[in-house]
Write an enzyme that holds these catalytic residues in place. Structure first.
Site, short mmCIF file in Angstrom:
data_model
loop_
_atom_site.label_atom_id
_atom_site.label_comp_id
_atom_site.label_asym_id
_atom_site.label_seq_id
_atom_site.Cartn_x
_atom_site.Cartn_y
_atom_site.Cartn_z
N ASP A 279 13.46 11.11 3.19
CA ASP A 279 13.79 10.53 1.89
C ASP A 279 14.27 11.62 0.94
O ASP A 279 15.22 11.44 0.19
CB ASP A 279 12.57 9.80 1.30
CG ASP A 279 12.88 9.26 -0.09
OD1 ASP A 279 13.81 8.43 -0.19
OD2 ASP A 279 12.24 9.67 -1.06
N ARG B 209 22.22 11.18 -2.05
CA ARG B 209 22.56 9.99 -2.86
C ARG B 209 22.86 10.39 -4.30
O ARG B 209 23.76 9.86 -4.94
CB ARG B 209 21.40 8.98 -2.83
CG ARG B 209 21.27 8.25 -1.50
CD ARG B 209 19.96 7.51 -1.42
NE ARG B 209 19.78 6.55 -2.49
CZ ARG B 209 18.59 6.11 -2.92
NH1 ARG B 209 17.46 6.55 -2.36
NH2 ARG B 209 18.50 5.24 -3.89
N SER C 259 13.69 3.65 0.22
CA SER C 259 13.16 4.94 -0.23
C SER C 259 11.73 4.75 -0.77
O SER C 259 10.80 5.47 -0.40
CB SER C 259 14.08 5.51 -1.32
OG SER C 259 13.46 6.48 -2.08
N LYS D 73 7.70 5.51 1.43
CA LYS D 73 6.60 6.35 0.91
C LYS D 73 5.31 5.53 0.76
O LYS D 73 4.21 6.05 0.94
CB LYS D 73 7.02 6.99 -0.41
CG LYS D 73 8.07 8.09 -0.17
CD LYS D 73 8.69 8.62 -1.43
CE LYS D 73 9.75 7.71 -1.97
NZ LYS D 73 10.56 8.20 -3.05
N HIS E 61 2.22 0.45 -7.16
CA HIS E 61 3.38 1.33 -7.36
C HIS E 61 4.24 0.82 -8.51
O HIS E 61 4.60 -0.35 -8.54
CB HIS E 61 4.23 1.40 -6.09
CG HIS E 61 5.47 2.23 -6.29
ND1 HIS E 61 5.45 3.60 -6.21
CD2 HIS E 61 6.74 1.88 -6.61
CE1 HIS E 61 6.67 4.06 -6.46
NE2 HIS E 61 7.46 3.04 -6.71
N1 URA Z 1 12.45 5.89 -6.67
C1 URA Z 1 12.42 6.28 -5.37
O1 URA Z 1 11.41 6.70 -4.85
N2 URA Z 1 13.58 6.17 -4.68
C2 URA Z 1 14.72 5.70 -5.19
O2 URA Z 1 15.71 5.62 -4.49
C3 URA Z 1 14.73 5.32 -6.54
C4 URA Z 1 13.56 5.42 -7.26
#
Ligand code: URA
Length: 434
Positions: free
Chosen positions: A161, A168, A183, A187, A82
């Protein structure tokens, strides 16, 4: 239990229990806790952070808010790499076939680009006919045949999220490290993998602008990953200039293919090889990164990584001949040489500006609704440390529409800084944390 008591507790920096976090998040997802209360809670987290126990519970609740994708029957060591996002970041396109040629598999969710950063989905979609798996069954079939399991994010994966991120975004709480870490990790944890490799970018083109912040984010994500039972490491890599030369979509696919042929740009090649070597180390196949890199060099030399790439493209509906014939990819109409107005060593290339210069000619999206022109983009020909003469071409703009080309050129010229003193080529990897 009442949301207001939980908010007050966080405001007063008292640790929340598992039940309290679960109550707040599950009721927010159901719509029983309103946005204004969640906004107050997020701001309290922004200022007071979260303890490790809170962070794990928060991330678990996020992960479990939607579908979890498992991979029974995929008999390989599965790696999920990632990246926190950058300019010219085509690592996934070159890395996944290398992992596959090395006998490993990859499973990962990919996203679309927004603003100055590109997205892996957009880059692959530059290939005519290419379609990302929409369902788990499709994903498993392609991953079984190719070792590469890539899927686009869907609303069913970690819906909490999506809801929290939108809030946010409008409450000044995006840049909270625990919120970013949970966050991202929620995932990662919603899709099965044997090991997670985080590429945390740092620099002017990255989400994290300083090394201490990037390390803090990486360490927080490592805490979550380990706490929730995953093998995980983090690479802190340089995003103080675009990665490689190509910034766009089709041009980034070409650069990734060239890298699979052994002709990639130095910084990009080094990063991809190191991440693949790290995967081999996590799988216990090598004991050092150098040993891993030698194995990567073998699959590049013998062409097996390139073959895996072609197979993945074929299985995903595209024409595998693109590895031999780049004219099958969308082609731009014209190009403009950007010539240096200075002489000296390139000391800086503001990656974010280059990303925006590519975006405004159509290679990226300013808003989610924008449609991408996959053929256009920028080629960064001179990089930090190179000596440049006045009038020498430092970059090329490959475009279809004239309208934004002059503006794009100005942005590129403004992104380059020069020094009379010799400038060392910057490191691509600052640190590996585990
Ligand atoms: N990428 C994400 O998936 N979440 C965040 O909060 C910031 C960057």
């Amino acid at each position: 239990m009442r949301a207001v008591d939980i908010i007050e507790q966080k405001r007063d920096n008292k640790e929340l229990s598992t039940e309290e976090i679960s109550f707040l998040l599950s009721n927010y997802l159901k719509g029983n806790v309103p946005d204004y209360q969640m906004a107050a809670f997020l701001m309290a987290v922004y200022f007071n952070g979260m303890t490790d126990a809170e962070l794990l519970e928060f991330t678990k609740e996020m992960r479990d808010s939607g579908d979890i994708i498992n991979f029974e029957g995929l008999n390989k060591f599965l790696v999920d790499k990632h990246s926190t996002g950058g300019v010219g970041d085509k690592v996934t396109i070159a890395l996944e076939p290398i992992l596959s040629a090395l006998g490993m598999g990859s499973t990962k969710l990919s996203g679309k680009g927004l603003g100055h950063t590109g997205g892996t989905i957009d880059k692959f979609e530059a290939i005519e006919g290419f379609k990302f798996s929409n369902t788990r069954d499709e994903l498993i079939k392609i991953a079984n045949n190719t070792g590469i399991g890539l899927m686009g994010y869907s609303d069913k994966i970690v819906p909490l999220d999506k809801k929290l991120y939108s809030l946010r975004d409008v409450t000044g709480t995006v840049s909270s490290i625990p919120l970013i870490a949970s966050s991202i990790m929620s995932k990662k944890l919603a899709i099965y993998s044997d090991a997670i490799i985080l590429d945390v970018k740092v620099g002017n083109g990255a989400f994290m602008k300083t090394l201490p912040d990037a390390k803090k984010l990486a360490e927080t994500m490592l805490t979550i990953g380990k706490g929730l039972g995953r093998k995980i490491v983090a690479v802190i890599s340089n995003m103080d200039q675009p990665l490689g030369c190509a910034v766009g979509n089709a041009n980034e696919v070409i650069e990734a293919i060239e890298t699979l042929k052994g002709n990639g740009p130095e910084d990009f090649t080094e990063l991809v090889y190191n991440i693949a070597a790290l995967a081999l180390k996590l799988n216990g196949e090598v004991s050092t990164i150098d040993e891993g890199i030698r194995k990567v060099e073998e699959v590049i030399k013998n062409g097996s990584a390139l073959e895996k790439f072609a197979l993945f493209i074929k299985e995903s509906g595209g024409n595998p001949e693109i590895i031999n014939d780049y004219s099958i990819l969308p082609v731009f109409k014209a190009e403009l040489d950007v010539k240096s107005e200075n002489e000296g060593y390139v000391s800086e290339i503001q990656a974010e500006e280059i990303g925006k210069a590519a975006m405004i000619i159509g290679a990226g999206r300013a808003t989610k609704e924008d449609v991408i022109d996959h053929s256009v983009g920028v080629l960064v020909l001179k990089k930090v440390g190179d000596f440049v003469k006045k009038g020498e071409t430092i970059a090329k703009i490959c475009y279809n529409k004239e309208t934004e080309v002059e503006k794009s050129k100005k942005m590129i010229l403004g992104a380059y800084k020069f020094s009379n003193e010799k400038v060392e080529k910057p490191k691509i990897i600052f640190e590996i944390l585990d």
